[in-house]
Design an enzyme around this catalytic site. Structure first.
Site, short mmCIF file in Angstrom:
data_model
loop_
_atom_site.label_atom_id
_atom_site.label_comp_id
_atom_site.label_asym_id
_atom_site.label_seq_id
_atom_site.Cartn_x
_atom_site.Cartn_y
_atom_site.Cartn_z
CG HIS A 186 -10.44 10.58 1.08
ND1 HIS A 186 -11.10 10.81 2.27
CD2 HIS A 186 -10.57 9.25 0.82
CE1 HIS A 186 -11.58 9.67 2.74
NE2 HIS A 186 -11.29 8.71 1.87
CD GLU A 201 -8.77 6.44 0.97
OE1 GLU A 201 -9.81 6.01 0.42
OE2 GLU A 201 -8.72 6.78 2.18
CG HIS A 254 -12.88 5.48 -1.42
ND1 HIS A 254 -12.83 6.52 -0.52
CD2 HIS A 254 -13.91 5.76 -2.26
CE1 HIS A 254 -13.78 7.40 -0.80
NE2 HIS A 254 -14.47 6.95 -1.85
CD GLU A 320 -12.66 1.33 0.70
OE1 GLU A 320 -11.44 1.58 0.52
OE2 GLU A 320 -13.41 2.04 1.40
#
Length: 358
Positions: A186, A201, A254, A320
């Site tokens: 992102h 995040e 992430h 993650e």
């Protein structure tokens, strides 16, 4: 791009002259080129933000860029074609705002407006086919020699985020032998998931990624980052960076999310696209993350079809680190001390893989 509509109060005091009105700010030069792209030059490592507001009636659309530092004065440059005017102003004591105002009826697609860092001190935003064919105009020396691209930045160029994590006891690999791409997910107007207490995040993954890069560099690994600040980088350029650099490994970092009504869902997982080296890489990273996250459920090293691990040609994984919406994971991800621990864990997993797969 953000669809947030903010008032742009930029008084036009004078025309821009040979002496830049933004002296003292992070804006070194700007230009609208013939193809209808906005180009900027800033000091390396500058964090900037971009915003867009749709026009209505007799008021055309406009976008604006906020940069650190206040300009010495405000100024205005008359545009041509679809661009009515470009203004530089001072919306606050420590902010420079560059506003691009379009003529009424100009059609811009906010989803296509992406401000991308093209090197350590260069930025570009494509404005769309409806803004092409302009007579180029701008201010400052945008053609000055560029600071070396972040794609080839030396190790010292990675900006620390908090204290340098200890590298004592970590596996050792031959200095300069390996090249690893770290991909903080992102960025910029895309914050990724937003969780408990507004935890974003993008903030978590950029902090951890920069620390992972520091650790690997301290162990002699060459590290390339797909971004080093809050900028928006599309998925294909992330993959292209890894493939073109012939990296040995690729890891996208992430943080997970589910509904805010499900804080009971927590856990760590790492994805790979194909069995073999990518799976072993994912398993190595997953194991180390779990060791610093006691009580967080092991969701496993699992197959996934994410673009960045499906299109890269080297062993690749997507980690993650936990759920920003989880009652267990979220406070940890918000804690700088935990971020340091999980950065060490991720770096250890990568080093373990390199040692086991020379």
């Amino acid at each position: 791009m953000s669809g947030l509509a903010l008032a742009v109060a930029v008084p036009v005091l004078s025309l821009c002259s040979a002496l830049p009105a933004w002296a003292g700010s992070a804006l070194a030069a700007w230009r609208i080129n013939r193809s209808g792209a906005l180009e900027l030059r800033t000091p390396p490592g500058t964090s900037i933000e971009a915003f867009f507001e749709e026009g209505r009636g007799l008021v055309g659309p406009r976008l604006w860029i906020d940069l650190p530092g206040a300009p010495s004065r405000s100024c205005s440059v008359r545009g041509n074609g679809a661009i009515r005017e470009v203004r530089v102003g001072r919306p606050s004591d420590n902010t420079t705002r560059l506003v691009v105002e379009f003529r009424p009826g100009t059609k811009l697609d906010p989803a296509q407006l992406r401000l991308v860092g093209t090197s350590a001190d260069r930025w570009q935003m494509e404005l769309g086919s409806g803004v092409s064919g302009l007579d180029p105009f701008g201010e400052g020396d945008l053609d000055a020699p560029s600071t070396p691209s972040w794609r080839a930045r030396p190790p010292a160029a990675v900006v620390p985020s908090g204290p340098m994590p200890s590298v004592e006891g970590l596996p050792s690999v031959p200095v300069g032998r390996y090249k690893v791409v770290i991909d903080p997910g992102h960025g910029g107007p895309d914050p990724g998931a937003v969780g408990i207490n507004g935890l974003r995040e993008t903030d978590v993954v950029l902090d951890v990624s920069l620390q992972v890069a520091q650790i690997l560099q301290a162990k002699g690994v060459q590290v390339l980052l797909t971004r080093t600040s809050e900028v928006d980088v599309d998925l294909p350029p992330r993959v292209a960076l890894a493939n073109n650099s012939r990296a040995d490994l690729f890891l996208s970092i992430h943080a997970n999310a589910l509904s805010m009504s499900r804080p009971d869902v927590n856990g760590i997982e790492t994805f790979y696209f194909q069995d073999g080296p990518s799976r072993r890489l994912a398993e190595a990273v997953q194991l180390q993350m779990l060791r610093v996250s006691p009580g967080s459920p092991d969701r496993g090293a699992r197959p996934g079809r994410f673009f960045v691990i499906r299109r890269t040609v080297m062993p690749a994984a997507l980690a993650e680190m936990g759920f920003v919406t989880g009652q267990l994971d979220s406070p940890r991800l918000a804690d700088p001390a935990f971020r340091r621990r999980i950065a060490v864990a991720i770096a250890t997993g990568l080093l373990n893989y390199l040692v086991a797969n020379p």
